[in-house]
Write an enzyme that holds these catalytic residues in place. Structure first.
Site, PDB file in Angstrom:
ATOM      1  N   ASP A  21     -39.318  26.469  10.221  1.00  0.00           N
ATOM      2  CA  ASP A  21     -39.335  26.560   8.607  1.00  0.00           C
ATOM      3  C   ASP A  21     -39.932  27.924   7.975  1.00  0.00           C
ATOM      4  O   ASP A  21     -40.955  28.581   8.783  1.00  0.00           O
ATOM      5  CB  ASP A  21     -40.093  25.371   7.844  1.00  0.00           C
ATOM      6  N   GLY A  22     -39.356  28.218   7.043  1.00  0.00           N
ATOM      7  CA  GLY A  22     -39.853  29.691   6.551  1.00  0.00           C
ATOM      8  C   GLY A  22     -39.109  30.916   6.425  1.00  0.00           C
ATOM      9  O   GLY A  22     -39.821  31.901   6.020  1.00  0.00           O
ATOM     10  N   ASN A  23     -38.032  30.795   6.926  1.00  0.00           N
ATOM     11  CA  ASN A  23     -37.247  32.072   7.206  1.00  0.00           C
ATOM     12  C   ASN A  23     -36.780  32.551   5.629  1.00  0.00           C
ATOM     13  O   ASN A  23     -37.065  33.669   5.492  1.00  0.00           O
ATOM     14  CB  ASN A  23     -35.737  31.492   7.725  1.00  0.00           C
ATOM     15  N   GLY A  24     -36.582  31.540   4.737  1.00  0.00           N
ATOM     16  CA  GLY A  24     -36.367  32.135   3.478  1.00  0.00           C
ATOM     17  C   GLY A  24     -37.328  32.739   2.707  1.00  0.00           C
ATOM     18  O   GLY A  24     -37.257  33.874   2.270  1.00  0.00           O
ATOM     19  N   ARG A  34     -32.201  35.743   2.078  1.00  0.00           N
ATOM     20  CA  ARG A  34     -32.667  34.673   3.087  1.00  0.00           C
ATOM     21  C   ARG A  34     -32.039  35.081   4.494  1.00  0.00           C
ATOM     22  O   ARG A  34     -32.614  34.684   5.444  1.00  0.00           O
ATOM     23  CB  ARG A  34     -32.240  33.423   2.487  1.00  0.00           C
ATOM     24  N   ASN A  69     -28.888  20.629   5.134  1.00  0.00           N
ATOM     25  CA  ASN A  69     -28.766  22.079   5.380  1.00  0.00           C
ATOM     26  C   ASN A  69     -27.106  22.276   4.671  1.00  0.00           C
ATOM     27  O   ASN A  69     -26.929  23.396   4.149  1.00  0.00           O
ATOM     28  CB  ASN A  69     -28.971  22.710   6.441  1.00  0.00           C
ATOM     29  N   ARG A  72     -26.578  23.793   1.202  1.00  0.00           N
ATOM     30  CA  ARG A  72     -27.011  25.228   0.773  1.00  0.00           C
ATOM     31  C   ARG A  72     -25.784  26.080   0.498  1.00  0.00           C
ATOM     32  O   ARG A  72     -24.861  25.466   0.598  1.00  0.00           O
ATOM     33  CB  ARG A  72     -27.794  25.917   2.092  1.00  0.00           C
TER      34      ARG A  72
END
Ligand code: FPP
Length: 227
Positions: A21-24, A34, A69, A72
């Site tokens: 988690d946390g790529n964006g 992102r 997902n 998105r």
């Protein structure tokens, strides 16, 4: 002494499950799109896979794309699918060299045809590797997995091939996508979020949870060793 030297090889987890988690947020922090975060997320995947192999973790399962997902933006979904295909194609050689067996769980028929094809080919090409089973959870949601298992068991019950008494924890586990995998003994989630997010709910009944404040693209093998 490095973190790695402190690891007791007799007490290693057999199966580590990861929510990347946390790529964006990582990309946003750098003023980038992102997709830039996802691209750098792939480098973290490589780093963690190599780290896991280095210390001898036989099963690694990554939440690469959840069933949620799909909601998105179209462009981001497409970029993630393209990253997946290019990574699989690029990494096949290293999978073979490092003894990585690829596996996939989830509602795989939802994936674009070209992804399904590359996945099937890579799984087939690596099926005899035995150092580490890398499972990608793709279009995966744990509740749907549990419902799918229930439907399969209900059909057998209706046909009379099993009775209600035959339905045990073990029988149920055998009908999940993870039938061939041991339950995870460690789950790592990055980015400071402390949630399970519909990931391996049945399988994580006894799993230890480790939450790292680092964003996924920053997560490296020492962070894995620390966990
Ligand atoms: C979560 O970050 C990450 C994802 C939804 C995708 C993870 C996928 C990869 C790292 C690439 C997959 C490739 C391979 C080879 C497995 P986020 O976008 O939810 O970040 P945010 O919470 O900061 O928005």
């Amino acid at each position: 002494m490095s973190i790695k030297d402190n690891i007791d090889p007799t007490r290693l987890p057999q199966h580590i499950a990861v929510i990347m988690d946390g790529n964006g947020r990582w990309a946003k922090g750098l003023g980038k799109l992102r997709v830039f975060g996802h691209k750098n997320g792939v480098s973290a995947v490589r780093e963690v896979l190599e780290g896991a192999i280095e210390i001898g973790i036989p099963y690694l399962t990554l939440y690469a794309f959840s069933s949620e997902n799909w909601n998105r933006p179209k462009l981001e979904v497409r970029a993630l699918m393209e990253l997946l295909i290019s990574s699989l194609t690029k990494e096949l050689k290293t999978f073979q060299k490092n003894g990585v067996r690829l596996n996939a769980i989830g509602n795989l028929s939802d994936l674009p045809q070209n992804i399904q094809k590359t996945l099937t080919e890579t799984i087939e090409a690596t099926r005899n590797n035995s150092k580490c089973t890398l499972t990608l959870a793709l279009s995966y949601g744990s509740r749907v997995e549990i419902i799918d298992a229930t439907k399969k068991i209900a059909a057998q019950l209706a046909q009379g091939t099993i009775t209600a008494e035959d339905i045990t924890e073990s029988l149920f586990s055998q009908h999940l996508y993870t039938a061939d995998l041991p339950d995870p003994d460690l789950m790592i989630r990055t980015s400071g979020e402390q949630r399970i997010s519909n990931y391996l709910l049945w399988q994580m009944a006894y799993t230890e949870l480790w939450f790292s404040p680092k964003m996924w693209p920053e997560f490296n093998r020492n962070d894995l060793y620390e966990a």
